[in-house]
Design a protein around this motif. Sequence first.
Motif, PDB file in Angstrom:
ATOM      1  N   PHE A  61       0.393 -12.797   8.604  1.00 24.58           N
ATOM      2  CA  PHE A  61       0.534 -11.648   7.710  1.00 24.58           C
ATOM      3  C   PHE A  61      -0.835 -11.130   7.272  1.00 24.58           C
ATOM      4  CE2 PHE A  61       0.405 -10.048   3.367  1.00 24.58           C
ATOM      5  CZ  PHE A  61       1.190  -8.910   3.503  1.00 24.58           C
ATOM      6  N   ILE A  62      -1.710 -12.033   6.865  1.00 24.69           N
ATOM      7  CA  ILE A  62      -3.032 -11.626   6.389  1.00 24.69           C
ATOM      8  C   ILE A  62      -3.798 -10.875   7.482  1.00 24.69           C
ATOM      9  CG2 ILE A  62      -5.306 -12.497   5.678  1.00 24.69           C
ATOM     10  CD1 ILE A  62      -3.786 -14.756   4.212  1.00 24.69           C
ATOM     11  N   LEU A  63      -3.721 -11.393   8.708  1.00 23.62           N
ATOM     12  CA  LEU A  63      -4.432 -10.753   9.812  1.00 23.62           C
ATOM     13  C   LEU A  63      -3.830  -9.395  10.167  1.00 23.62           C
ATOM     14  CD1 LEU A  63      -5.063 -13.880  12.072  1.00 23.62           C
ATOM     15  CD2 LEU A  63      -6.768 -12.586  10.776  1.00 23.62           C
ATOM     16  N   ASP A  64      -2.498  -9.309  10.196  1.00 27.56           N
ATOM     17  CA  ASP A  64      -1.850  -8.031  10.506  1.00 27.56           C
ATOM     18  C   ASP A  64      -2.094  -7.003   9.393  1.00 27.56           C
ATOM     19  OD1 ASP A  64      -0.902  -8.822  12.955  1.00 27.56           O
ATOM     20  OD2 ASP A  64       1.128  -9.279  12.269  1.00 27.56           O
ATOM     21  N   PHE A  65      -1.994  -7.469   8.154  1.00 26.40           N
ATOM     22  CA  PHE A  65      -2.283  -6.589   7.021  1.00 26.40           C
ATOM     23  C   PHE A  65      -3.747  -6.178   7.057  1.00 26.40           C
ATOM     24  CE2 PHE A  65      -3.284  -6.014   2.406  1.00 26.40           C
ATOM     25  CZ  PHE A  65      -2.429  -4.942   2.161  1.00 26.40           C
ATOM     26  N   VAL A 123       5.181  -3.456  10.201  1.00 24.10           N
ATOM     27  CA  VAL A 123       5.286  -3.349   8.742  1.00 24.10           C
ATOM     28  C   VAL A 123       3.988  -3.737   8.044  1.00 24.10           C
ATOM     29  CG1 VAL A 123       6.512  -4.138   6.689  1.00 24.10           C
ATOM     30  CG2 VAL A 123       7.768  -3.737   8.810  1.00 24.10           C
ATOM     31  N   ALA A 124       3.473  -4.933   8.339  1.00 25.66           N
ATOM     32  CA  ALA A 124       2.267  -5.401   7.659  1.00 25.66           C
ATOM     33  C   ALA A 124       1.068  -4.513   7.990  1.00 25.66           C
ATOM     34  CB  ALA A 124       1.975  -6.851   8.038  1.00 25.66           C
ATOM     35  N   ALA A 125       0.928  -4.142   9.266  1.00 20.39           N
ATOM     36  CA  ALA A 125      -0.189  -3.300   9.677  1.00 20.39           C
ATOM     37  C   ALA A 125      -0.120  -1.940   8.991  1.00 20.39           C
ATOM     38  CB  ALA A 125      -0.191  -3.133  11.190  1.00 20.39           C
ATOM     39  N   ALA A 126       1.072  -1.369   8.930  1.00 24.98           N
ATOM     40  CA  ALA A 126       1.241  -0.073   8.264  1.00 24.98           C
ATOM     41  C   ALA A 126       0.927  -0.179   6.779  1.00 24.98           C
ATOM     42  CB  ALA A 126       2.671   0.426   8.462  1.00 24.98           C
ATOM     43  N   ALA A 127       1.373  -1.269   6.161  1.00 24.64           N
ATOM     44  CA  ALA A 127       1.141  -1.459   4.729  1.00 24.64           C
ATOM     45  C   ALA A 127      -0.345  -1.473   4.399  1.00 24.64           C
ATOM     46  CB  ALA A 127       1.795  -2.750   4.261  1.00 24.64           C
ATOM     47  N   GLY A 128      -1.158  -2.005   5.329  1.00 19.90           N
ATOM     48  CA  GLY A 128      -2.583  -2.072   5.077  1.00 19.90           C
ATOM     49  C   GLY A 128      -3.249  -0.713   4.973  1.00 19.90           C
ATOM     50  N   VAL A 129      -2.667   0.298   5.592  1.00 20.61           N
ATOM     51  CA  VAL A 129      -3.243   1.645   5.546  1.00 20.61           C
ATOM     52  C   VAL A 129      -2.808   2.406   4.295  1.00 20.61           C
ATOM     53  CG1 VAL A 129      -3.545   3.809   6.832  1.00 20.61           C
ATOM     54  CG2 VAL A 129      -3.193   1.679   8.075  1.00 20.61           C
ATOM     55  N   LEU A 130      -1.684   2.007   3.706  1.00 18.02           N
ATOM     56  CA  LEU A 130      -1.107   2.771   2.601  1.00 18.02           C
ATOM     57  C   LEU A 130      -2.015   2.941   1.388  1.00 18.02           C
ATOM     58  CD1 LEU A 130       2.645   1.689   2.659  1.00 18.02           C
ATOM     59  CD2 LEU A 130       1.617   3.826   3.459  1.00 18.02           C
ATOM     60  N   PRO A 131      -2.834   1.953   1.000  1.00 20.48           N
ATOM     61  CA  PRO A 131      -3.732   2.201  -0.140  1.00 20.48           C
ATOM     62  C   PRO A 131      -4.698   3.357   0.112  1.00 20.48           C
ATOM     63  CG  PRO A 131      -3.581  -0.147   0.299  1.00 20.48           C
ATOM     64  CD  PRO A 131      -2.907   0.552   1.447  1.00 20.48           C
ATOM     65  N   PHE A 132      -4.990   3.637   1.378  1.00 13.99           N
ATOM     66  CA  PHE A 132      -5.883   4.742   1.719  1.00 13.99           C
ATOM     67  C   PHE A 132      -5.117   6.056   1.852  1.00 13.99           C
ATOM     68  CE2 PHE A 132      -7.729   0.832   3.259  1.00 13.99           C
ATOM     69  CZ  PHE A 132      -9.050   0.918   2.831  1.00 13.99           C
ATOM     70  N   LEU A 133      -3.920   5.983   2.417  1.00 14.20           N
ATOM     71  CA  LEU A 133      -3.114   7.189   2.613  1.00 14.20           C
ATOM     72  C   LEU A 133      -2.432   7.636   1.329  1.00 14.20           C
ATOM     73  CD1 LEU A 133      -1.881   9.303   4.529  1.00 14.20           C
ATOM     74  CD2 LEU A 133      -0.087   7.642   5.086  1.00 14.20           C
ATOM     75  N   PHE A 134      -1.887   6.667   0.581  1.00 17.10           N
ATOM     76  CA  PHE A 134      -1.110   6.981  -0.619  1.00 17.10           C
ATOM     77  C   PHE A 134      -1.838   6.659  -1.921  1.00 17.10           C
ATOM     78  CE2 PHE A 134       3.419   6.504   1.361  1.00 17.10           C
ATOM     79  CZ  PHE A 134       3.217   7.682   2.049  1.00 17.10           C
ATOM     80  N   SER A 135      -2.979   6.025  -1.853  1.00 18.54           N
ATOM     81  CA  SER A 135      -3.699   5.504  -3.014  1.00 18.54           C
ATOM     82  C   SER A 135      -3.091   4.150  -3.391  1.00 18.54           C
ATOM     83  CB  SER A 135      -3.625   6.445  -4.213  1.00 18.54           C
ATOM     84  OG  SER A 135      -2.408   6.290  -4.930  1.00 18.54           O
ATOM     85  N   PRO A 136      -3.809   3.328  -4.144  1.00 19.07           N
ATOM     86  CA  PRO A 136      -3.265   2.028  -4.558  1.00 19.07           C
ATOM     87  C   PRO A 136      -1.938   2.137  -5.301  1.00 19.07           C
ATOM     88  CG  PRO A 136      -5.629   2.071  -4.905  1.00 19.07           C
ATOM     89  CD  PRO A 136      -5.233   3.471  -4.515  1.00 19.07           C
TER      90      PRO A 136
END
Length: 215
Positions: A61-65, A123-136
């Motif tokens: 999970f950590i690596l994919d995120f 899922v995990a990989a996509a979640a990692g981008v969300l803080p940049f796309l959607f803000s924290p």
Amino acid sequence: MVGIPAYVLIFVVSFLLGSIPFGLIIGKVFYHKDIREVGSGNIGTTNAMRATGKGGGAVVFILDFGKGILSGFLSTVIPLLFVATSASIGAYEQTLCCAVAFLGVILGHVFSPWLGFHGGKGVAAAAGVLPFLFSPVGFLIELAGFILAIVITRRVSVGSLTAAIMVPFLAVHFCWGNPLAWALALVGAGIVVFAHRANIQRLRDGVEPRIGEKA
């Protein structure tokens, strides 16, 4: 202004990062198991836990995120290589760059060229981008929806699907005035839902395993 070459580079880099099959690598290198032959056969966190235990699953999970976070971060850096030193990146372009990274990392993870264009569910990989796309804040809203759905149903797949379905609705706000970024977010979320098609069928049949049950 950020040109097409910048968007192409962001997509290619994000796709390649997303395509790294960490679940398979961790399983084979450290546990001498091909997690594709265990449980659901998926290379993501949930099946990694079935095959390698909680420790191995956590590492996956950590690596994919992490590859999602790196994709998101690079989507803020790469555009700077294509503009004059004194120029700045506008909010519209930056949001679009993040949306390109979001789609790229999902496609890479779900259709990894190293696995014959098969892969995980993104899922995990996509979640990692969300803080940049959607803000924290947007990321935390997504996380809350994911956790709440799991708590209610005790099914990780329902949490993942809930988070994916939330994306285009949240994108209306966080990508406001940027229809192309919204469309890319919609496509990315749609691919995640598509990757869960077997889970959706099992949910319809009432045989989707709950947390702690065998797949």
